[in-house]
Design an enzyme around this catalytic site. Structure first.
Site, mmCIF file in Angstrom:
data_model
loop_
_atom_site.group_PDB
_atom_site.id
_atom_site.type_symbol
_atom_site.label_atom_id
_atom_site.label_comp_id
_atom_site.label_asym_id
_atom_site.label_seq_id
_atom_site.Cartn_x
_atom_site.Cartn_y
_atom_site.Cartn_z
ATOM 1 N N SER A 33 3.643 32.066 7.157
ATOM 2 C CA SER A 33 4.956 32.629 6.850
ATOM 3 C C SER A 33 6.093 31.667 7.191
ATOM 4 O O SER A 33 6.134 31.076 8.269
ATOM 5 C CB SER A 33 5.160 33.941 7.606
ATOM 6 O OG SER A 33 6.489 34.381 7.410
ATOM 7 N N SER A 35 9.154 32.856 7.190
ATOM 8 C CA SER A 35 10.246 33.743 7.624
ATOM 9 C C SER A 35 10.816 33.355 8.998
ATOM 10 O O SER A 35 12.039 33.362 9.170
ATOM 11 C CB SER A 35 9.787 35.199 7.635
ATOM 12 O OG SER A 35 9.589 35.635 6.322
ATOM 13 N N LYS A 84 2.617 46.634 3.862
ATOM 14 C CA LYS A 84 3.834 47.182 3.233
ATOM 15 C C LYS A 84 3.721 48.669 2.871
ATOM 16 O O LYS A 84 4.724 49.355 2.773
ATOM 17 C CB LYS A 84 4.194 46.379 1.978
ATOM 18 C CG LYS A 84 4.690 44.970 2.286
ATOM 19 C CD LYS A 84 5.156 44.279 1.016
ATOM 20 C CE LYS A 84 5.482 42.825 1.279
ATOM 21 N NZ LYS A 84 6.083 42.163 0.122
ATOM 22 N N ASP A 120 12.513 43.200 -1.536
ATOM 23 C CA ASP A 120 11.870 42.255 -2.466
ATOM 24 C C ASP A 120 12.509 42.301 -3.854
ATOM 25 O O ASP A 120 12.885 41.266 -4.406
ATOM 26 C CB ASP A 120 10.374 42.566 -2.599
ATOM 27 C CG ASP A 120 9.579 42.148 -1.369
ATOM 28 O OD1 ASP A 120 9.993 41.190 -0.692
ATOM 29 O OD2 ASP A 120 8.543 42.786 -1.092
ATOM 30 N N GLY A 147 1.187 44.180 -11.010
ATOM 31 C CA GLY A 147 0.789 44.467 -9.621
ATOM 32 C C GLY A 147 1.980 44.928 -8.796
ATOM 33 O O GLY A 147 3.018 45.347 -9.336
ATOM 34 N N GLY A 148 1.849 44.838 -7.468
ATOM 35 C CA GLY A 148 2.894 45.297 -6.555
ATOM 36 C C GLY A 148 4.198 44.517 -6.725
ATOM 37 O O GLY A 148 5.286 45.101 -6.718
ATOM 38 N N ALA A 149 4.091 43.214 -6.903
ATOM 39 C CA ALA A 149 5.296 42.378 -7.032
ATOM 40 C C ALA A 149 6.043 42.749 -8.307
ATOM 41 O O ALA A 149 7.275 42.874 -8.322
ATOM 42 C CB ALA A 149 4.903 40.904 -7.056
ATOM 43 N N TYR A 239 6.673 30.147 -5.644
ATOM 44 C CA TYR A 239 7.523 29.048 -5.150
ATOM 45 C C TYR A 239 6.733 27.871 -4.593
ATOM 46 O O TYR A 239 7.302 26.906 -4.106
ATOM 47 C CB TYR A 239 8.598 29.543 -4.178
ATOM 48 C CG TYR A 239 8.126 30.107 -2.868
ATOM 49 C CD1 TYR A 239 8.001 31.467 -2.693
ATOM 50 C CD2 TYR A 239 7.843 29.266 -1.790
ATOM 51 C CE1 TYR A 239 7.596 31.992 -1.479
ATOM 52 C CE2 TYR A 239 7.445 29.779 -0.582
ATOM 53 C CZ TYR A 239 7.309 31.146 -0.428
ATOM 54 O OH TYR A 239 6.898 31.657 0.774
ATOM 55 N N GLY A 260 10.660 30.757 -7.835
ATOM 56 C CA GLY A 260 10.500 31.900 -6.927
ATOM 57 C C GLY A 260 11.107 31.737 -5.543
ATOM 58 O O GLY A 260 11.157 32.697 -4.775
HETATM 59 P P1 ATR Z 1 0.761 41.450 -6.441
HETATM 60 O O1 ATR Z 1 0.848 42.666 -5.557
HETATM 61 O O2 ATR Z 1 1.115 40.158 -5.735
HETATM 62 O O3 ATR Z 1 1.513 41.617 -7.706
HETATM 63 P P2 ATR Z 1 -1.809 42.160 -7.581
HETATM 64 O O4 ATR Z 1 -1.534 43.599 -7.361
HETATM 65 O O5 ATR Z 1 -3.149 41.628 -7.257
HETATM 66 O O6 ATR Z 1 -0.790 41.242 -6.761
HETATM 67 O O7 ATR Z 1 -1.440 41.829 -9.105
HETATM 68 C C1 ATR Z 1 -1.669 40.603 -9.670
HETATM 69 C C2 ATR Z 1 -1.233 40.616 -11.150
HETATM 70 O O8 ATR Z 1 -1.533 39.351 -11.700
HETATM 71 C C3 ATR Z 1 -1.974 41.629 -12.005
HETATM 72 O O9 ATR Z 1 -1.126 42.062 -13.021
HETATM 73 C C4 ATR Z 1 -3.125 40.796 -12.568
HETATM 74 O O10 ATR Z 1 -3.652 41.270 -13.781
HETATM 75 P P3 ATR Z 1 -4.805 42.419 -13.811
HETATM 76 O O11 ATR Z 1 -4.108 43.716 -13.519
HETATM 77 O O12 ATR Z 1 -5.340 42.353 -15.179
HETATM 78 O O13 ATR Z 1 -5.788 42.027 -12.742
HETATM 79 C C5 ATR Z 1 -2.417 39.499 -12.805
HETATM 80 N N1 ATR Z 1 -3.344 38.357 -12.855
HETATM 81 C C6 ATR Z 1 -3.977 37.786 -11.812
HETATM 82 N N2 ATR Z 1 -4.745 36.760 -12.242
HETATM 83 C C7 ATR Z 1 -4.569 36.679 -13.602
HETATM 84 C C8 ATR Z 1 -5.059 35.817 -14.622
HETATM 85 N N3 ATR Z 1 -5.912 34.814 -14.347
HETATM 86 N N4 ATR Z 1 -4.642 36.032 -15.896
HETATM 87 C C9 ATR Z 1 -3.792 37.030 -16.193
HETATM 88 N N5 ATR Z 1 -3.289 37.879 -15.261
HETATM 89 C C10 ATR Z 1 -3.669 37.706 -13.990
#
Ligand code: ATR
Length: 294
Positions: A33, A35, A84, A120, A147-149, A239, A260
């Site tokens: 981190s 931070s 989180k 965030d 995903g979460g982000a 980033y 980022g």
């Molecule tokens: P975060 O919370 O950091 O967003 P996450 O919940 O694991 O992490 O989500 C990762 C995102 O990146 C998801 O949308 C994932 O797609 P899937 O839902 O199909 O898994 C996407 N992702 C990760 N690796 C990928 C890849 N090689 N090609 C396309 N999308 C990818």
């Protein structure tokens, strides 16, 4: 037993600095981190006599750690992966946006009451507006990843009144779930990878929220720069590297590149502002992080 170790660590740290205002970040792992460096610099720059520590806290240790933060009068805490969500069950109050988002990354201790926020999404939007596009209203946005982000930044982007947001994901069902879970008057539309090229071609802002292109796989990109409209904004939450392959290609194609790092800086800036009520010294914070990244 393990919990006692971490509480002991916290107690010793508090006793060593008990004349100062105390803040910390928790996560598992936490060594990577930036931070402490960034917020340490922020306090120093504003002449605030504070210490910002970092603690590796496991999910099993989290409840007793949060209770100790409350009891010992630690004034604020940043929360990172994997805590989180779970931290929300352990604090006293949750800000409405953090609740709607379903994640807390910043905790403020107000006289023994722990209040949770999420900086965030708003950090991302502040960075996008300061660094790439002053006005998001009316813009067509494509967000890659679900995903979460992605959820955090879409929630914050919706407050800016864009014309549309398309959420494109490898697993379309996940994009559909995300769209269904967010209430919005702005058209929010799920799509699959097959539509990505055409959507990018029409978009004013395209945002990569996936980890594709992150160090060490820096040659990979989920979006070809040539799919973008010239003059559009290419934005990446990654980033490391500071400029991903997506951003490099898009810049060559006449796009504005937005990396980022700003999101990281501004999520910390909002936390600093919630804790201290003072404007965050973002230039110094960025300088501190850049010095170790470059
Ligand atoms: P975060 O919370 O950091 O967003 P996450 O919940 O694991 O992490 O989500 C990762 C995102 O990146 C998801 O949308 C994932 O797609 P899937 O839902 O199909 O898994 C996407 N992702 C990760 N690796 C990928 C890849 N090689 N090609 C396309 N999308 C990818």
């Amino acid at each position: 037993m393990i919990s006692l170790d971490i509480i002991q660590q916290l107690l010793q740290w508090q006793q060593a600095h008990n004349s100062k205002a105390l803040y910390c970040v928790i996560g598992d792992p936490i060594k990577q981190s930036k931070s402490p460096l960034m917020l340490g610099r922020a306090f120093q720059q504003c002449f605030i006599d504070a210490i910002y520590g970092s603690f590796q806290v496991t999910p099993e240790q989290l409840p007793s750690f949060v209770q100790a933060v409350r009891d010992l009068g630690i004034l604020g805490m940043n929360v990172t992966i994997p805590h989180k969500l779970h931290v929300m069950d352990l604090i006293d109050e949750i800000d409405a946006d953090a609740l709607a988002l379903g994640a807390v990354n910043t905790v403020v201790n107000r006289n023994g009451r722990l209040i949770g926020y999420n900086t965030d999404g708003i950090g991302y939007v502040r960075s996008l507006k300061e660094e790439a596009v002053a006005n998001i209203a009316g813009k067509q946005i494509v967000v890659v990843g679900a995903g979460g982000a992605s959820r955090g930044i879409i929630y914050a982007l919706l407050q800016e009144n864009p014309s549309t947001i398309h959420v494109v994901n490898r697993t379309v069902a996940r994009a559909e779930e995300l769209v269904a879970s967010l209430n919005s008057t702005v058209p929010l539309i799920a799509a699959g990878q097959d539509d990505l090229k055409q959507l990018c071609n029409q978009a004013d802002i395209v945002i990569n929220t996936t980890s594709v292109g992150m160090y060490p796989h820096i040659e990979e990109t989920p979006i070809a720069g040539e799919w973008m409209k010239s003059g559009a904004v290419a934005s990446d939450l990654i980033y490391n590297p500071l400029k991903t392959q997506f951003l490099l290609e898009a810049a060559q194609h006449g796009c504005v590149a937005h990396g980022g790092l700003g999101m990281f800086i501004y999520q910390g800036a909002f936390a600093f502002e919630y804790w201290t009520g003072k404007e965050a010294p973002v230039v110094a914070m960025r300088e501190a992080v850049l010095a170790v990244l470059q």
